[in-house]
Design a protein around this motif. Structure first.
Motif, mmCIF file in Angstrom:
data_model
loop_
_atom_site.group_PDB
_atom_site.id
_atom_site.type_symbol
_atom_site.label_atom_id
_atom_site.label_comp_id
_atom_site.label_asym_id
_atom_site.label_seq_id
_atom_site.Cartn_x
_atom_site.Cartn_y
_atom_site.Cartn_z
ATOM 1 N N LEU A 73 45.198 -29.826 -13.954
ATOM 2 C CA LEU A 73 44.563 -31.150 -13.959
ATOM 3 C C LEU A 73 44.237 -31.597 -15.383
ATOM 4 O O LEU A 73 44.427 -32.762 -15.744
ATOM 5 C CB LEU A 73 43.293 -31.125 -13.105
ATOM 6 C CG LEU A 73 43.507 -31.063 -11.596
ATOM 7 C CD1 LEU A 73 42.176 -30.793 -10.886
ATOM 8 C CD2 LEU A 73 44.122 -32.357 -11.084
ATOM 9 N N ASP A 74 43.738 -30.662 -16.206
ATOM 10 C CA ASP A 74 43.464 -31.021 -17.597
ATOM 11 C C ASP A 74 44.752 -31.379 -18.325
ATOM 12 O O ASP A 74 44.790 -32.346 -19.096
ATOM 13 C CB ASP A 74 42.759 -29.879 -18.314
ATOM 14 C CG ASP A 74 42.481 -30.210 -19.771
ATOM 15 O OD1 ASP A 74 41.667 -31.128 -20.022
ATOM 16 O OD2 ASP A 74 43.090 -29.576 -20.658
ATOM 17 N N ARG A 101 37.627 -39.470 -16.925
ATOM 18 C CA ARG A 101 37.204 -40.658 -17.674
ATOM 19 C C ARG A 101 35.897 -41.249 -17.166
ATOM 20 O O ARG A 101 35.207 -41.952 -17.900
ATOM 21 C CB ARG A 101 38.315 -41.723 -17.623
ATOM 22 C CG ARG A 101 39.584 -41.269 -18.336
ATOM 23 C CD ARG A 101 40.615 -42.373 -18.384
ATOM 24 N NE ARG A 101 41.824 -41.937 -19.060
ATOM 25 C CZ ARG A 101 41.999 -41.970 -20.372
ATOM 26 N NH1 ARG A 101 41.027 -42.414 -21.147
ATOM 27 N NH2 ARG A 101 43.134 -41.550 -20.910
ATOM 28 N N LEU A 117 47.446 -32.629 -17.084
ATOM 29 C CA LEU A 117 47.994 -33.901 -16.588
ATOM 30 C C LEU A 117 47.137 -35.102 -16.963
ATOM 31 O O LEU A 117 47.665 -36.172 -17.299
ATOM 32 C CB LEU A 117 48.139 -33.842 -15.063
ATOM 33 C CG LEU A 117 49.201 -32.888 -14.517
ATOM 34 C CD1 LEU A 117 49.143 -32.863 -12.999
ATOM 35 C CD2 LEU A 117 50.590 -33.299 -14.997
ATOM 36 N N PHE A 118 45.814 -34.948 -16.912
ATOM 37 C CA PHE A 118 44.934 -36.113 -17.017
ATOM 38 C C PHE A 118 43.949 -36.054 -18.181
ATOM 39 O O PHE A 118 43.323 -37.074 -18.502
ATOM 40 C CB PHE A 118 44.143 -36.283 -15.713
ATOM 41 C CG PHE A 118 45.006 -36.396 -14.494
ATOM 42 C CD1 PHE A 118 45.816 -37.507 -14.297
ATOM 43 C CD2 PHE A 118 45.028 -35.392 -13.536
ATOM 44 C CE1 PHE A 118 46.624 -37.621 -13.172
ATOM 45 C CE2 PHE A 118 45.829 -35.492 -12.411
ATOM 46 C CZ PHE A 118 46.635 -36.604 -12.231
ATOM 47 N N TRP A 171 38.323 -27.978 -14.613
ATOM 48 C CA TRP A 171 38.778 -29.268 -15.158
ATOM 49 C C TRP A 171 37.669 -29.944 -15.967
ATOM 50 O O TRP A 171 37.901 -30.450 -17.062
ATOM 51 C CB TRP A 171 39.246 -30.161 -14.018
ATOM 52 C CG TRP A 171 39.800 -31.484 -14.480
ATOM 53 C CD1 TRP A 171 40.352 -31.782 -15.697
ATOM 54 C CD2 TRP A 171 39.865 -32.691 -13.714
ATOM 55 N NE1 TRP A 171 40.761 -33.094 -15.744
ATOM 56 C CE2 TRP A 171 40.473 -33.672 -14.539
ATOM 57 C CE3 TRP A 171 39.474 -33.037 -12.425
ATOM 58 C CZ2 TRP A 171 40.691 -34.982 -14.097
ATOM 59 C CZ3 TRP A 171 39.706 -34.333 -11.986
ATOM 60 C CH2 TRP A 171 40.300 -35.288 -12.815
#
Length: 335
Positions: A30-31, A38, A33-34, A103
């Motif tokens: 997840l880290d 935010r 990818l994103f 994450w």
């Protein structure tokens, strides 16, 4: 609430026996990818909690600072322990909990991205934009810094924060599960808030700073070792990175930052250290490495190191947690 038969299929089978390891892997993905969440970032929420607690407990002495640190770290750790206990017999929930914790604690993708933005601005010759970018990476005053010093500050920040924002959270996730990763992130956030040198925090922040040093003692050296191993990915030689690490790692005023920065200097073939300005405070840091001053290309290479070291640390954390699970399953039960 029980899950219906067949729910999640193979995922449920994996999570039933290895929830923490799968959760760490998912959080790292997840880290990658994103990047950082935010909105509603848990670290921001913890910062507000710690700020409110500081206003209640602050006094200009070390005892008050120690009480503040104990409560600010203890509260999220106790909450994490409770959540871990509640999900002990719910493998899917346990996996999701670990993935979310991992994450929220990792910052490697965002860190490397900020480094690449700096490299692009320096390469374009946009000095004002490069100076405006530096506060996203470190606390130095950028107003009078020229491109070589901006590049140096970025490489040093990437090296140090690869430990703080990537390797250390993964290390503590592997060692102590969700409470470990949550506790580490709380300690590291407190250090950023009150652990720096200033008139207000010279005594009050001592406990937070010392605890942060202690929790990063092993991760910083693991970061240096992984940086040495990753040196060929950025055109460096492991033997040279190791030599500079062993020679210069203890020269830094921080017991941990110098480990990461010296290994990065050796892997990149650059020289770090020198005069740093933090508001009204000026520090003269010892030089690390034998090479030339960093360039924008070296900043990009440092960002690549951050990504490579983070991937290796994630793989090690998953493997370590799997090994822990196997040992527990093999341990005989005495009735």
């Amino acid at each position: 609430m029980s899950e219906p038969p067949g729910t999640f299929g193979p995922m449920k089978t994996l999570a039933a026996t290895r929830p923490d390891a799968i959760g760490i892997a998912l959080g790292a993905v997840l880290d990658a990818l994103f990047g950082d969440p935010r909105r509603w970032h848990p670290v921001a929420g913890f910062g507000r909690f710690a700020g409110a607690l500081e206003r209640r407990l602050y006094a200009d002495n070390r005892t008050s600072g120690a009480k503040f640190t104990a409560v600010a770290v203890g509260a999220p750790v106790l909450a994490a322990l409770a959540a871990t206990r509640l999900t002990r017999d719910r493998p899917i929930a346990r996996t999701v909990l670990m993935a979310a914790a991992t994450w929220s604690a990792l910052g490697g993708t965002s860190l490397a991205r900020e480094g690449r933005v700096m490299a692009a601005r320096l390469s374009a010759g946009d000095l004002s934009a490069a100076r405006a970018q530096l506060p996203n990476l470190c606390g130095r005053d950028p107003s009078a810094l020229e491109p070589p010093e901006l590049a140096r500050a970025t490489v040093e920040s990437l090296a140090e924060n690869t430990s703080d924002a990537v390797v250390a959270p993964l290390f503590w996730a592997a060692v102590a599960g969700v409470p470990g990763i949550i506790g580490y992130r709380a300690v590291n956030t407190l250090d950023a808030m009150v652990g720096h040198r200033s008139n207000r925090y010279a005594r009050f922040g001592t406990a937070s700073a010392r605890l942060d040093d202690a929790t990063n003692l092993i991760p910083s050296r693991l970061t240096a070792a992984l940086t040495v191993a990753a040196a060929p990915l950025v055109g460096g030689r492991p033997s040279e990175a190791f030599r500079i690490w062993r020679r210069d790692g203890s020269h830094h005023p921080s017991p941990n930052s110098g480990q990461c920065e010296s290994a990065a200097a050796g892997a990149l073939g650059v020289r770090l250290g020198g005069r740093n300005v933090y508001g009204t405070r000026v520090e003269q840091r010892p030089h690390l490495g034998d090479g030339r001053p960093p360039t924008p290309a070296d900043v990009r290479r440092a960002a690549t190191l951050t990504t490579a070291v983070g991937a290796a640390a994630a793989a090690l954390a998953v493997a370590a947690r799997l090994a822990t699970t196997r040992r527990r399953r093999r341990k005989p039960t005495h009735r």
